[in-house]
Design a protein around this motif. Structure first.
Motif, PDB file in Angstrom:
ATOM      1  N   PHE A   9       0.834  -1.186   0.000  1.00 20.44           N
ATOM      2  CA  PHE A   9       0.000   0.000   0.000  1.00 20.44           C
ATOM      3  C   PHE A   9       0.875   1.244   0.000  1.00 20.44           C
ATOM      4  O   PHE A   9       1.949   1.256   0.592  1.00 20.44           O
ATOM      5  CB  PHE A   9      -0.889   0.030   1.244  1.00 20.44           C
ATOM      6  CG  PHE A   9      -1.736  -1.203   1.408  1.00 20.44           C
ATOM      7  CD1 PHE A   9      -2.964  -1.301   0.780  1.00 20.44           C
ATOM      8  CD2 PHE A   9      -1.290  -2.268   2.170  1.00 20.44           C
ATOM      9  CE1 PHE A   9      -3.744  -2.445   0.925  1.00 20.44           C
ATOM     10  CE2 PHE A   9      -2.062  -3.414   2.326  1.00 20.44           C
ATOM     11  CZ  PHE A   9      -3.291  -3.497   1.695  1.00 20.44           C
ATOM     12  N   LEU A  10       0.387   2.295  -0.649  1.00 21.52           N
ATOM     13  CA  LEU A  10       1.038   3.594  -0.624  1.00 21.52           C
ATOM     14  C   LEU A  10       0.189   4.515   0.237  1.00 21.52           C
ATOM     15  O   LEU A  10      -1.035   4.563   0.071  1.00 21.52           O
ATOM     16  CB  LEU A  10       1.149   4.160  -2.044  1.00 21.52           C
ATOM     17  CG  LEU A  10       1.826   5.522  -2.165  1.00 21.52           C
ATOM     18  CD1 LEU A  10       3.301   5.417  -1.802  1.00 21.52           C
ATOM     19  CD2 LEU A  10       1.666   6.066  -3.577  1.00 21.52           C
ATOM     20  N   VAL A  11       0.828   5.234   1.165  1.00 19.36           N
ATOM     21  CA  VAL A  11       0.108   6.209   1.978  1.00 19.36           C
ATOM     22  C   VAL A  11      -0.095   7.445   1.103  1.00 19.36           C
ATOM     23  O   VAL A  11       0.862   8.127   0.746  1.00 19.36           O
ATOM     24  CB  VAL A  11       0.884   6.569   3.261  1.00 19.36           C
ATOM     25  CG1 VAL A  11       0.091   7.570   4.092  1.00 19.36           C
ATOM     26  CG2 VAL A  11       1.205   5.321   4.073  1.00 19.36           C
ATOM     27  N   THR A  12      -1.363   7.709   0.736  1.00 20.28           N
ATOM     28  CA  THR A  12      -1.660   8.821  -0.165  1.00 20.28           C
ATOM     29  C   THR A  12      -2.200  10.051   0.563  1.00 20.28           C
ATOM     30  O   THR A  12      -2.255  11.130  -0.013  1.00 20.28           O
ATOM     31  CB  THR A  12      -2.646   8.383  -1.268  1.00 20.28           C
ATOM     32  OG1 THR A  12      -3.801   7.804  -0.657  1.00 20.28           O
ATOM     33  CG2 THR A  12      -1.990   7.346  -2.179  1.00 20.28           C
ATOM     34  N   VAL A  20      -5.016   7.448   4.514  1.00 16.07           N
ATOM     35  CA  VAL A  20      -5.566   6.741   3.365  1.00 16.07           C
ATOM     36  C   VAL A  20      -4.446   5.924   2.742  1.00 16.07           C
ATOM     37  O   VAL A  20      -3.374   6.455   2.434  1.00 16.07           O
ATOM     38  CB  VAL A  20      -6.153   7.725   2.324  1.00 16.07           C
ATOM     39  CG1 VAL A  20      -6.642   6.976   1.096  1.00 16.07           C
ATOM     40  CG2 VAL A  20      -7.279   8.543   2.938  1.00 16.07           C
ATOM     41  N   LEU A  21      -4.710   4.619   2.583  1.00 23.27           N
ATOM     42  CA  LEU A  21      -3.764   3.715   1.935  1.00 23.27           C
ATOM     43  C   LEU A  21      -4.362   3.286   0.607  1.00 23.27           C
ATOM     44  O   LEU A  21      -5.543   2.945   0.534  1.00 23.27           O
ATOM     45  CB  LEU A  21      -3.516   2.467   2.784  1.00 23.27           C
ATOM     46  CG  LEU A  21      -3.048   2.658   4.224  1.00 23.27           C
ATOM     47  CD1 LEU A  21      -2.779   1.297   4.870  1.00 23.27           C
ATOM     48  CD2 LEU A  21      -1.805   3.513   4.280  1.00 23.27           C
ATOM     49  N   GLY A  41       3.703   9.241   1.242  1.00 26.01           N
ATOM     50  CA  GLY A  41       4.912   8.855   0.531  1.00 26.01           C
ATOM     51  C   GLY A  41       5.533   7.565   1.041  1.00 26.01           C
ATOM     52  O   GLY A  41       6.479   7.057   0.448  1.00 26.01           O
ATOM     53  N   GLU A  42       4.985   7.028   2.115  1.00 23.19           N
ATOM     54  CA  GLU A  42       5.487   5.758   2.628  1.00 23.19           C
ATOM     55  C   GLU A  42       4.828   4.601   1.891  1.00 23.19           C
ATOM     56  O   GLU A  42       3.656   4.676   1.522  1.00 23.19           O
ATOM     57  CB  GLU A  42       5.135   5.588   4.111  1.00 23.19           C
ATOM     58  CG  GLU A  42       6.169   6.074   5.064  1.00 23.19           C
ATOM     59  CD  GLU A  42       5.819   5.677   6.489  1.00 23.19           C
ATOM     60  OE1 GLU A  42       6.585   4.897   7.070  1.00 23.19           O
ATOM     61  OE2 GLU A  42       4.779   6.141   6.992  1.00 23.19           O
ATOM     62  N   ARG A 130       5.412   7.029  -7.121  1.00 20.00           N
ATOM     63  CA  ARG A 130       5.581   6.293  -5.860  1.00 20.00           C
ATOM     64  C   ARG A 130       4.856   4.945  -5.900  1.00 20.00           C
ATOM     65  O   ARG A 130       5.344   3.966  -5.341  1.00 20.00           O
ATOM     66  CB  ARG A 130       5.100   7.140  -4.687  1.00 20.00           C
ATOM     67  CG  ARG A 130       6.069   8.231  -4.323  1.00 20.00           C
ATOM     68  CD  ARG A 130       5.735   8.871  -2.986  1.00 20.00           C
ATOM     69  NE  ARG A 130       6.830   9.711  -2.547  1.00 20.00           N
ATOM     70  CZ  ARG A 130       6.728  11.019  -2.380  1.00 20.00           C
ATOM     71  NH1 ARG A 130       5.586  11.632  -2.576  1.00 20.00           N
ATOM     72  NH2 ARG A 130       7.767  11.705  -1.968  1.00 20.00           N
ATOM     73  N   SER A 131       3.697   4.882  -6.531  1.00 17.85           N
ATOM     74  CA  SER A 131       2.978   3.600  -6.643  1.00 17.85           C
ATOM     75  C   SER A 131       3.804   2.584  -7.424  1.00 17.85           C
ATOM     76  O   SER A 131       3.919   1.430  -7.016  1.00 17.85           O
ATOM     77  CB  SER A 131       1.619   3.795  -7.324  1.00 17.85           C
ATOM     78  OG  SER A 131       0.721   4.447  -6.465  1.00 17.85           O
TER      79      SER A 131
END
Length: 156
Positions: A9-12, A20-21, A41-42, A130-131
């Protein structure tokens, strides 16, 4: 009832109350009922589960790995390989190539006058960059360019 979901998952989005992931494989969005100390960005490999009683929000139940993904523009010119790839394809074409080791190289051939605009367009899609980086399991995205060539390097 929705079941738990394991993936990358990307933290958006994230603030003090919620986060929100986004699943980097299928694009499904998971709004967390609380923020478990994550930042935009994580990337997180783990499991989310529905939060009772309504099960409309999620909870980050397990984290197996997490890392921050940086996105940067480099002043360095594209590599010799990137310039060769760009020279062999038509304007507007994109080539993806695996890197030796981990990651990928994306090379876009553009008209020389549109290089700066193409770089700006690439960098504007920070979430998309990032995704892709999260899907590849890498921590850095580096954009290099010279007139007619834009290279995006996904690096460990």
């Amino acid at each position: 009832m929705t079941d738990e979901k394991t993936g990358t998952f990307l933290v958006t989005a994230a603030d003090g109350d919620a986060a929100v992931l986004t699943d980097v494989d299928d694009g499904q969005v998971h709004t967390l009922a609380t923020n478990p100390d994550v930042t935009v960005g994580e990337a997180i490999e783990g499991t989310v589960v529905p939060e009772p009683p309504l099960e409309v929000a999620w909870r980050l139940d397990e984290v197996t790995e997490r890392w921050t993904i940086s996105v940067e523009e480099s002043a360095e010119a594209p590599t010799t390989l990137a310039r060769e790839i760009a020279g062999e394809q038509a304007v507007g074409e994109l080539t993806r190539r695996e890197r030796a080791g981990t990651g990928e190289l994306h090379v876009l051939t553009v008209s020389e006058g549109e290089t700066d605009a193409a770089v700006a367009d690439v960098l504007d899609d920070e979430e998309g960059l990032r995704s892709r980086a999260a899907r590849l399991g890498v921590a850095r995205v580096v954009v290099r360019s010279e007139p007619g060539v834009v290279s995006v390097r996904y690096l460990p």
